[in-house]
Design a protein around this motif. Structure first.
Motif, short mmCIF file in Angstrom:
data_model
loop_
_atom_site.label_atom_id
_atom_site.label_comp_id
_atom_site.label_asym_id
_atom_site.label_seq_id
_atom_site.Cartn_x
_atom_site.Cartn_y
_atom_site.Cartn_z
N ARG A 90 22.79 -5.20 9.40
CA ARG A 90 23.67 -6.34 9.65
C ARG A 90 23.03 -7.34 10.61
NH1 ARG A 90 28.42 -4.36 12.95
NH2 ARG A 90 26.72 -4.31 14.47
N ASN A 91 22.42 -6.81 11.69
CA ASN A 91 21.80 -7.70 12.67
C ASN A 91 20.60 -8.43 12.09
OD1 ASN A 91 23.68 -6.77 14.52
ND2 ASN A 91 22.33 -5.20 15.36
N LEU A 92 19.82 -7.73 11.26
CA LEU A 92 18.65 -8.38 10.65
C LEU A 92 19.08 -9.47 9.67
CD1 LEU A 92 16.23 -5.37 10.04
CD2 LEU A 92 16.00 -7.19 11.73
N ILE A 93 20.16 -9.24 8.94
CA ILE A 93 20.65 -10.27 8.02
C ILE A 93 21.15 -11.49 8.79
CG2 ILE A 93 22.46 -10.79 6.34
CD1 ILE A 93 22.19 -7.94 5.32
N GLY B 239 9.25 -14.62 8.98
CA GLY B 239 8.21 -13.68 8.56
C GLY B 239 8.44 -12.29 9.10
N VAL B 240 8.77 -12.19 10.40
CA VAL B 240 8.95 -10.87 11.00
C VAL B 240 10.23 -10.21 10.51
CG1 VAL B 240 10.11 -11.75 13.07
CG2 VAL B 240 8.87 -9.61 13.19
N VAL B 241 11.30 -10.99 10.30
CA VAL B 241 12.54 -10.40 9.78
C VAL B 241 12.36 -9.94 8.34
CG1 VAL B 241 14.93 -10.91 9.20
CG2 VAL B 241 14.02 -11.67 11.37
N PHE B 242 11.60 -10.70 7.57
CA PHE B 242 11.29 -10.29 6.20
C PHE B 242 10.55 -8.95 6.19
CE2 PHE B 242 8.19 -10.44 2.65
CZ PHE B 242 9.07 -10.39 1.59
N HIS B 243 9.60 -8.81 7.10
CA HIS B 243 8.84 -7.55 7.21
C HIS B 243 9.75 -6.40 7.63
CE1 HIS B 243 5.72 -4.69 8.24
NE2 HIS B 243 6.17 -4.65 9.48
N LEU B 244 10.65 -6.65 8.60
CA LEU B 244 11.51 -5.58 9.09
C LEU B 244 12.56 -5.17 8.07
CD1 LEU B 244 12.07 -6.67 12.81
CD2 LEU B 244 10.58 -4.87 11.94
N LEU B 245 13.09 -6.12 7.31
CA LEU B 245 14.06 -5.77 6.26
C LEU B 245 13.43 -4.86 5.22
CD1 LEU B 245 16.04 -9.09 5.72
CD2 LEU B 245 16.98 -6.91 6.49
N LYS C 152 10.87 -2.89 5.79
CA LYS C 152 10.61 -1.62 6.47
C LYS C 152 11.87 -0.78 6.58
CE LYS C 152 8.42 0.17 10.67
NZ LYS C 152 7.79 -0.20 11.98
N VAL C 153 13.00 -1.43 6.89
CA VAL C 153 14.27 -0.70 7.01
C VAL C 153 14.71 -0.16 5.66
CG1 VAL C 153 16.73 -1.00 7.49
CG2 VAL C 153 15.06 -1.91 9.06
N SER C 154 14.55 -0.96 4.61
CA SER C 154 14.94 -0.49 3.27
C SER C 154 14.11 0.71 2.85
CB SER C 154 14.80 -1.62 2.25
OG SER C 154 13.44 -2.02 2.14
#
Length: 249
Positions: A103-106, A156-162, A164-166
């Motif tokens: 939720r926070n990353l979105i 870019g970093v949020v795209f990478h983390l999403l 990674k989380v998935s």
């Protein structure tokens, strides 16, 4: 007078399960969790585990635990327990309440996207303004340009983390510590994006060739691969240190 020889007392060797009851209990709990995870996901289990568990000796439990850890890799007992806790606490909840990190990353993705669009609409953000860079720009145009590049690095970093989380959710490798480390990862990604776009780009090309796309692409790459940028800079520092140490010796 009768000679009586002293009888040596035979000391009973205590069972390891009596010495370490908590450890045995934790081992049995983790073994049950790993077995359930392996059976549910169709993972092959070493058949030697069965005889080791039946003995309930501490050494056998440790050996069974080690075998199961190899079977369920890359998942770990800790990540399986954390995933199990999320599922039990998330019954009847939406996906946003089950996984607050998602939720926070979105929300952060939407924030950086709005920031990116808002700064791109400003007339002060253009090719000529970006070409000036940090040294030749000042005031509000400099702030808007840096915000524009920071928003791209953030995306870019949020795209990478999403991603990674998935992958962590799919492979059941997520642990609670990752939620804390992601905050530092986001800050490092933004800083790496600004370093790539405003500092490294100055030494890789002439000002005439640095345009909106190139600086934006460097900011995106820096945000997406902040760990790689950190490793490169750390490698440079280590080499410089080795040079100075060798010259001093």
């Amino acid at each position: 007078m009768e000679n009586t020889t002293p009888v040596k007392e035979i000391k009973k060797i205590p069972n390891t399960n009596d010495i370490y009851p908590k450890i045995s209990k934790e081992l049995i709990t983790e073994i049950n969790n790993m077995l359930s995870y392996a059976i549910y996901n169709g993972i092959l289990i070493n058949t030697e585990v069965n005889s080791l568990i039946e003995s309930k000796d501490l050494n056998d439990l440790i050996n069974a635990h080690n075998l199961l850890v190899k079977n369920i890799a890359p998942a770990t007992p800790k990540s399986i327990e954390y995933t199990k806790t999320l599922r039990s606490e998330g019954n009847g909840k939406s996906i946003f309440n089950k996984l607050p990190i998602v939720r926070n990353l979105i929300f952060l993705t939407l924030f950086f996207l709005v920031l990116f669009i808002g700064t791109a609409l400003s007339p002060d953000v253009n090719n000529s303004s970006l070409d000036k860079g940090l040294m030749d720009n000042s005031g509000l145009p400099l702030l808007l340009n840096l915000t524009f590049l920071a928003s791209i690095a953030g995306l870019g970093v949020v795209f990478h983390l999403l991603k990674k989380v998935s992958d962590s959710i799919k492979e059941s490798t997520m642990v609670s510590e990752e939620c804390i480390s992601y905050i530092a990862h986001i800050i490092l990604g933004i800083v790496a994006g600004l370093i790539m776009s405003e500092i490294i780009s100055v030494y890789t090309s002439t000002p005439e060739n640095i345009d909106l796309f190139n600086k934006g692409a460097l900011a995106l790459i820096g945000g997406f691969s902040s760990e790689a940028i950190f490793s490169i800079l750390q490698g440079i520092i280590d080499r410089l240190k080795s040079v100075f140490i060798m010259s001093k010796n």
